[in-house]
Design a protein around this motif. Sequence first.
Motif, PDB file in Angstrom:
ATOM      1  N   SER A 101       0.836  -1.210   0.000  1.00  7.73           N
ATOM      2  CA  SER A 101       0.000   0.000   0.000  1.00  7.73           C
ATOM      3  C   SER A 101       0.867   1.255   0.000  1.00  7.73           C
ATOM      4  N   VAL A 102       2.012   1.195   0.677  1.00  4.87           N
ATOM      5  CA  VAL A 102       2.943   2.324   0.665  1.00  4.87           C
ATOM      6  C   VAL A 102       3.566   2.469  -0.713  1.00  4.87           C
ATOM      7  N   LEU A 103       3.936   1.338  -1.314  1.00  2.00           N
ATOM      8  CA  LEU A 103       4.652   1.349  -2.587  1.00  2.00           C
ATOM      9  C   LEU A 103       3.759   1.768  -3.750  1.00  2.00           C
ATOM     10  N   PHE A 104       2.539   1.237  -3.802  1.00  2.99           N
ATOM     11  CA  PHE A 104       1.686   1.435  -4.980  1.00  2.99           C
ATOM     12  C   PHE A 104       0.548   2.437  -4.765  1.00  2.99           C
ATOM     13  N   LEU A 105       0.020   2.531  -3.550  1.00  7.33           N
ATOM     14  CA  LEU A 105      -1.088   3.443  -3.294  1.00  7.33           C
ATOM     15  C   LEU A 105      -0.640   4.736  -2.639  1.00  7.33           C
ATOM     16  N   ARG A 106       0.649   4.804  -2.275  1.00  6.59           N
ATOM     17  CA  ARG A 106       1.213   5.982  -1.629  1.00  6.59           C
ATOM     18  C   ARG A 106       0.469   6.323  -0.334  1.00  6.59           C
ATOM     19  N   GLU A 107      -0.006   5.303   0.347  1.00  2.27           N
ATOM     20  CA  GLU A 107      -0.684   5.531   1.622  1.00  2.27           C
ATOM     21  C   GLU A 107       0.357   5.735   2.722  1.00  2.27           C
ATOM     22  N   LYS A 108      -0.001   6.571   3.695  1.00  8.77           N
ATOM     23  CA  LYS A 108       0.914   6.853   4.795  1.00  8.77           C
ATOM     24  C   LYS A 108       0.708   5.844   5.913  1.00  8.77           C
ATOM     25  N   VAL A 109       1.799   5.283   6.388  1.00  8.46           N
ATOM     26  CA  VAL A 109       1.762   4.301   7.471  1.00  8.46           C
ATOM     27  C   VAL A 109       2.566   4.860   8.637  1.00  8.46           C
ATOM     28  N   GLY A 110       1.911   4.995   9.790  1.00 11.19           N
ATOM     29  CA  GLY A 110       2.556   5.585  10.957  1.00 11.19           C
ATOM     30  C   GLY A 110       3.475   4.612  11.673  1.00 11.19           C
ATOM     31  N   PRO A 111       4.224   5.107  12.646  1.00 16.38           N
ATOM     32  CA  PRO A 111       5.193   4.263  13.367  1.00 16.38           C
ATOM     33  C   PRO A 111       4.548   3.103  14.115  1.00 16.38           C
ATOM     34  N   ARG A 112       3.330   3.290  14.631  1.00 19.55           N
ATOM     35  CA  ARG A 112       2.687   2.191  15.356  1.00 19.55           C
ATOM     36  C   ARG A 112       2.403   1.013  14.442  1.00 19.55           C
ATOM     37  N   ARG A 113       1.986   1.310  13.205  1.00 22.09           N
ATOM     38  CA  ARG A 113       1.706   0.213  12.266  1.00 22.09           C
ATOM     39  C   ARG A 113       3.003  -0.467  11.829  1.00 22.09           C
ATOM     40  N   TRP A 114       4.074   0.328  11.657  1.00 21.66           N
ATOM     41  CA  TRP A 114       5.346  -0.298  11.306  1.00 21.66           C
ATOM     42  C   TRP A 114       5.853  -1.182  12.442  1.00 21.66           C
ATOM     43  N   LEU A 115       5.598  -0.779  13.687  1.00 20.42           N
ATOM     44  CA  LEU A 115       5.939  -1.635  14.824  1.00 20.42           C
ATOM     45  C   LEU A 115       5.123  -2.924  14.776  1.00 20.42           C
ATOM     46  N   GLY A 116       3.853  -2.785  14.367  1.00 18.09           N
ATOM     47  CA  GLY A 116       3.017  -3.979  14.208  1.00 18.09           C
ATOM     48  C   GLY A 116       3.559  -4.908  13.133  1.00 18.09           C
ATOM     49  N   VAL A 117       4.051  -4.317  12.033  1.00 17.57           N
ATOM     50  CA  VAL A 117       4.659  -5.118  10.969  1.00 17.57           C
ATOM     51  C   VAL A 117       5.888  -5.858  11.493  1.00 17.57           C
ATOM     52  N   ALA A 118       6.706  -5.141  12.280  1.00 14.49           N
ATOM     53  CA  ALA A 118       7.914  -5.762  12.834  1.00 14.49           C
ATOM     54  C   ALA A 118       7.554  -6.927  13.752  1.00 14.49           C
ATOM     55  N   ALA A 119       6.549  -6.712  14.610  1.00 12.16           N
ATOM     56  CA  ALA A 119       6.124  -7.776  15.524  1.00 12.16           C
ATOM     57  C   ALA A 119       5.541  -8.952  14.756  1.00 12.16           C
ATOM     58  N   GLY A 120       4.738  -8.633  13.744  1.00 11.70           N
ATOM     59  CA  GLY A 120       4.151  -9.695  12.926  1.00 11.70           C
ATOM     60  C   GLY A 120       5.210 -10.479  12.172  1.00 11.70           C
ATOM     61  N   SER A 121       6.218  -9.774  11.676  1.00 12.84           N
ATOM     62  CA  SER A 121       7.307 -10.453  10.972  1.00 12.84           C
ATOM     63  C   SER A 121       8.052 -11.397  11.905  1.00 12.84           C
TER      64      SER A 121
END
Length: 216
Positions: A101-121
Amino acid sequence: LLVSVMMISTMNAMAKQLAAEGMPVLQLVWARFVFHLATALPVVAIFYPNLLRAKRPAVQIGRSTILMAMTFCFFFGLRLMPLAEVTAMMFATPLFLIGLSVLFLREKVGPRRWLGVAAGSAGIVMILKPSPSMELAYLVPLGAAFFYANFQLLTRLISADDHSITTFLYTPLAGAAVASAIMPFVWVSPSALGWLLMVLMGMLGAVGHLLLINAY
């Protein structure tokens, strides 16, 4: 979205049951899409005839093809692994989706969601347990998660142009066409219960994806 997930999860449990009984993966794919189409086409033709034609048919067919690939990977994963493990691997979908969504839709993702991505990974790595002896079977549902993320991305993208009912109709087209062409070579006659589960799979997939489309 929650009801959609519930319906699709029930569909997957039915697919696992049929796979455990020896039904070929491609026959499961066929049932999932043909009975989805059999559910969607009469509804759209009777109640929404003006929505039969898509404004962006190429994108719709591409989206349908991606869902077919995802379904094949997921159902094949059910032949190799327990349902719980395959479902757990699908938790990678939101991780792929946020990046896409960041790459193709240019949507903004905040730090909390990136932390969620890190935890999910980290959770996915724990499931995979990378090692030289890691089973390659894990890559099959992981591929399904990647395809499903792309499918959801295109669902979001197409919602600006086509009505949700139109997208609902086009969703099973590629899977129904390709699987039907292959069926004469792999067909295994199902029991009465098998037929019932096959029909219900398609109906649950149809309604579940209609709810998913409307959610996006």
